[in-house]
Design an enzyme around this catalytic site. Sequence first.
Site, PDB file in Angstrom:
ATOM      1  N   CYS A  77       0.924  -0.984   0.141  1.00 49.23           N
ATOM      2  CA  CYS A  77       0.275  -0.053  -0.023  1.00 49.23           C
ATOM      3  C   CYS A  77       0.585   1.814   0.000  1.00 49.23           C
ATOM      4  O   CYS A  77       0.751   1.788  -0.962  1.00 49.23           O
ATOM      5  CB  CYS A  77      -0.722  -0.020   1.247  1.00 49.23           C
ATOM      6  SG  CYS A  77      -1.395   1.449   1.633  1.00 49.23           S
ATOM      7  N   CYS A  82      -1.465   1.537  -2.942  1.00 51.57           N
ATOM      8  CA  CYS A  82      -2.958   2.467  -2.629  1.00 51.57           C
ATOM      9  C   CYS A  82      -1.983   3.896  -2.648  1.00 51.57           C
ATOM     10  O   CYS A  82      -2.512   5.115  -3.246  1.00 51.57           O
ATOM     11  CB  CYS A  82      -3.364   2.808  -1.410  1.00 51.57           C
ATOM     12  SG  CYS A  82      -3.799   0.723  -0.286  1.00 51.57           S
ATOM     13  N   LYS A  85      -0.232   5.464  -5.956  1.00 52.38           N
ATOM     14  CA  LYS A  85      -1.345   5.528  -7.337  1.00 52.38           C
ATOM     15  C   LYS A  85      -2.275   6.601  -6.790  1.00 52.38           C
ATOM     16  O   LYS A  85      -2.347   7.417  -7.590  1.00 52.38           O
ATOM     17  CB  LYS A  85      -2.181   4.414  -7.009  1.00 52.38           C
ATOM     18  CG  LYS A  85      -3.363   3.754  -7.861  1.00 52.38           C
ATOM     19  CD  LYS A  85      -4.538   4.450  -7.601  1.00 52.38           C
ATOM     20  CE  LYS A  85      -5.437   3.761  -5.981  1.00 52.38           C
ATOM     21  NZ  LYS A  85      -5.755   2.353  -6.119  1.00 52.38           N
ATOM     22  N   TYR A 219      -8.936  -3.410 -11.202  1.00 47.04           N
ATOM     23  CA  TYR A 219      -8.422  -2.372 -10.439  1.00 47.04           C
ATOM     24  C   TYR A 219      -6.720  -1.677 -11.055  1.00 47.04           C
ATOM     25  O   TYR A 219      -7.277  -0.526 -11.446  1.00 47.04           O
ATOM     26  CB  TYR A 219      -7.399  -2.237  -9.034  1.00 47.04           C
ATOM     27  CG  TYR A 219      -8.853  -2.445  -7.703  1.00 47.04           C
ATOM     28  CD1 TYR A 219      -9.233  -1.213  -7.427  1.00 47.04           C
ATOM     29  CD2 TYR A 219      -9.969  -3.649  -7.567  1.00 47.04           C
ATOM     30  CE1 TYR A 219     -10.547  -1.492  -6.548  1.00 47.04           C
ATOM     31  CE2 TYR A 219     -10.554  -3.933  -5.910  1.00 47.04           C
ATOM     32  CZ  TYR A 219     -10.656  -2.819  -6.098  1.00 47.04           C
ATOM     33  OH  TYR A 219     -11.720  -3.085  -4.384  1.00 47.04           O
ATOM     34  N   HIS A 488     -26.282  20.013  -0.278  1.00 49.42           N
ATOM     35  CA  HIS A 488     -26.846  21.078  -1.223  1.00 49.42           C
ATOM     36  C   HIS A 488     -25.530  22.170  -1.763  1.00 49.42           C
ATOM     37  O   HIS A 488     -25.495  22.616  -0.600  1.00 49.42           O
ATOM     38  CB  HIS A 488     -28.168  21.630  -1.159  1.00 49.42           C
ATOM     39  CG  HIS A 488     -28.144  21.969  -2.638  1.00 49.42           C
ATOM     40  ND1 HIS A 488     -29.222  20.656  -3.608  1.00 49.42           N
ATOM     41  CD2 HIS A 488     -29.094  23.531  -3.039  1.00 49.42           C
ATOM     42  CE1 HIS A 488     -29.351  21.122  -4.873  1.00 49.42           C
ATOM     43  NE2 HIS A 488     -29.118  23.534  -4.531  1.00 49.42           N
ATOM     44  N   GLU A 493     -25.920  14.552  -2.813  1.00 47.85           N
ATOM     45  CA  GLU A 493     -27.527  14.566  -2.063  1.00 47.85           C
ATOM     46  C   GLU A 493     -27.847  13.253  -3.438  1.00 47.85           C
ATOM     47  O   GLU A 493     -28.629  13.646  -3.104  1.00 47.85           O
ATOM     48  CB  GLU A 493     -27.406  15.868  -2.356  1.00 47.85           C
ATOM     49  CG  GLU A 493     -27.670  16.466  -3.254  1.00 47.85           C
ATOM     50  CD  GLU A 493     -27.994  17.958  -3.530  1.00 47.85           C
ATOM     51  OE1 GLU A 493     -29.058  18.388  -3.135  1.00 47.85           O
ATOM     52  OE2 GLU A 493     -27.749  18.990  -4.129  1.00 47.85           O
TER      53      GLU A 493
END
Length: 513
Positions: A77, A82, A85, A219, A488, A493
């Site tokens: 990772c 991760c 990346k 992925y 909002h 939302e």
Amino acid sequence: MAALWRGTPCFRREPGLCRTVRALSSGKSEYDLLVIGGGSGGLACAKEASQFGKKVAVLDYVDPTPKGTKWGLGGTCVNVGCIPKKLMHQASLFGGSLKDARRYGWNISHPANHDWSTMAKAVQNHVKSLNWGHRVQLQDKKVKYLNLKGSFLDEHTIRGSTKGGKEIFLTAENIVLATGGRPKYPEKIAGAREYGITSDDIFWLKRSPGKTLVVGASYVSLECAGFLTGLGLDATVMMRSIPLRGFDQQMAALVTDYMEDYGTRFLKKCSPTKVKKTDNGRLRVTWKYVDSGKEKTDEFDTVMWAVGRAPDTRTLNLESVGVKINSETGKIIVDAGEATSVPHIYAIGDITEGRPELTPTAIAAGKLLARRLFSQSAEVMDYDNVPTTVFTPLEYGCVGLSEEKSASRFGSDHIEVYHAFYKPLEFTVAERNAPQCYIKMVCLRDGEQRILGLHFIGPNAGEVIQGFALGIKCGATYSQMMATVGIHPTCAEEVTKLYITKRSGADPTVTGC
Ligand code: FAD
Ligand code: NDP
């Protein structure tokens, strides 16, 4: 045989010397816990165990890639997954933001060029700071870190080998295997290993990979091809079957559709057959179309294999102690408590059979295991409803079941799918065309309409899905979601406003405010 003192690491050069340290003494091991693999899961487990006052050691060792790339403590990772990346993904998104910014009135000179080496150096420096951070944390928590490659000598004894071939023997009451995985190279493709790179190399390249072919469609492949395209490079994905196997296939198709619009080239239903180096130093790749068998070739500067990952279990000498693996996948078979077939030997993270290959699950599994071993806890890791995000140019985040899995588990008549195509407000002024921004919520049709799966394609998908994952973990229903007040104006939302069912056949395009 030379006498051995328990507290002193036993180095040896000659085979046969200092066989089993544990057997030579009272039977009590040197460590309460020995973790092999200092990645996401292993470090989390070791640190947690140390909180309970236990004597803990972590062995971590990185075999360089065939190209010679190597890195420090922290596992996949931190070093080749991760973290680099996501940072390169972020770098690539800036390209789009620069274009947007002009629409919003910023004067940015044309063309804005990207410099790979500046980005790579900055990312690599950050990764190195994390390597250092992990070392400091282990020291602070009094966890012994050993840069050794571990393998079993016997059930309680680990042989650690240094880079130079010296050996050290360590004994422990409990052993946790957390050695993760490494990228595979395809077999039987001439030139694959010789000329290709993998995700273990790409983040450490000092110079731009140039025109790149990424083979695979999961992925790793889509994320890497996505950021390369965003950085302005010519990137092609070669896909032999479907994209993002295991994910909701409607969402997967939208992800790749957007990538195609974004500039990533796709060679669909193609399989590479050979890679050759040309006289001008480029890589000539030959591939076959799966259906017609027709052959084609093209030249690339870089070929990256993203054809899956193999668990790092081969060199652990598992068979000598009887730790069972799945002979097909090479992964370690564990029970709900991460126990292997041998009492006191456990396995966590990417090397375990049937678990998601994700950092947060490896970390959580490691921490919970340490608590069960050394505290009063009985809590086991719950691998259901694990949220995840694919960091493609248009991100895809999800939690729970895909539409396909929901239908096969409950029957199509028993699920209700609510959906909407929406346009992020920020894309309007920027005149960005992203008709693939889409949300899908799969619910049980009867009763309270419990949510089975939530799927979101759009900006910041991980940030959007993370909060909803809590609700879904707690058993949220469709009506509870509709009673949730949106924020909002956001993309998230839109999730709280889904009312069109797929069954109705009505147009799911959201218009207006
Ligand atoms: P690892 O982190 O792989 O650690 C294992 C360590 O053990 C390594 O340092 C290895 O060198 C060492 N080791 C191996 N054998 C030995 C031995 N015999 N002795 C001593 N040490 C040994 N997950 C996410 O959640 N989000 C993401 O965005 C994400 N992106 C990714 C991107 C890429 C390109 C890749 C490849 C993976 C990504 N992942 C992501 C997956 C994630 O990185 C892994 O699931 C996670 O690192 C697994 O942790 P682990 O502890 O099982 O093993
Ligand atoms: P996967 O095993 O998920 O996918 C491998 C891909 O390569 C598939 O598309 C497969 O095609 C293809 N493939 C396999 N062999 C060949 C071949 N010989 N020729 C051509 N194509 C081939 O591997 P990944 O490396 O992408 O990911 C591993 C794991 O890492 C993931 O499961 C994930 O958990 C983790 N990860 C997580 C990320 C995140 O959280 N954002 C990012 C990256 C990785 P086919 O489907 O036809 O078999």
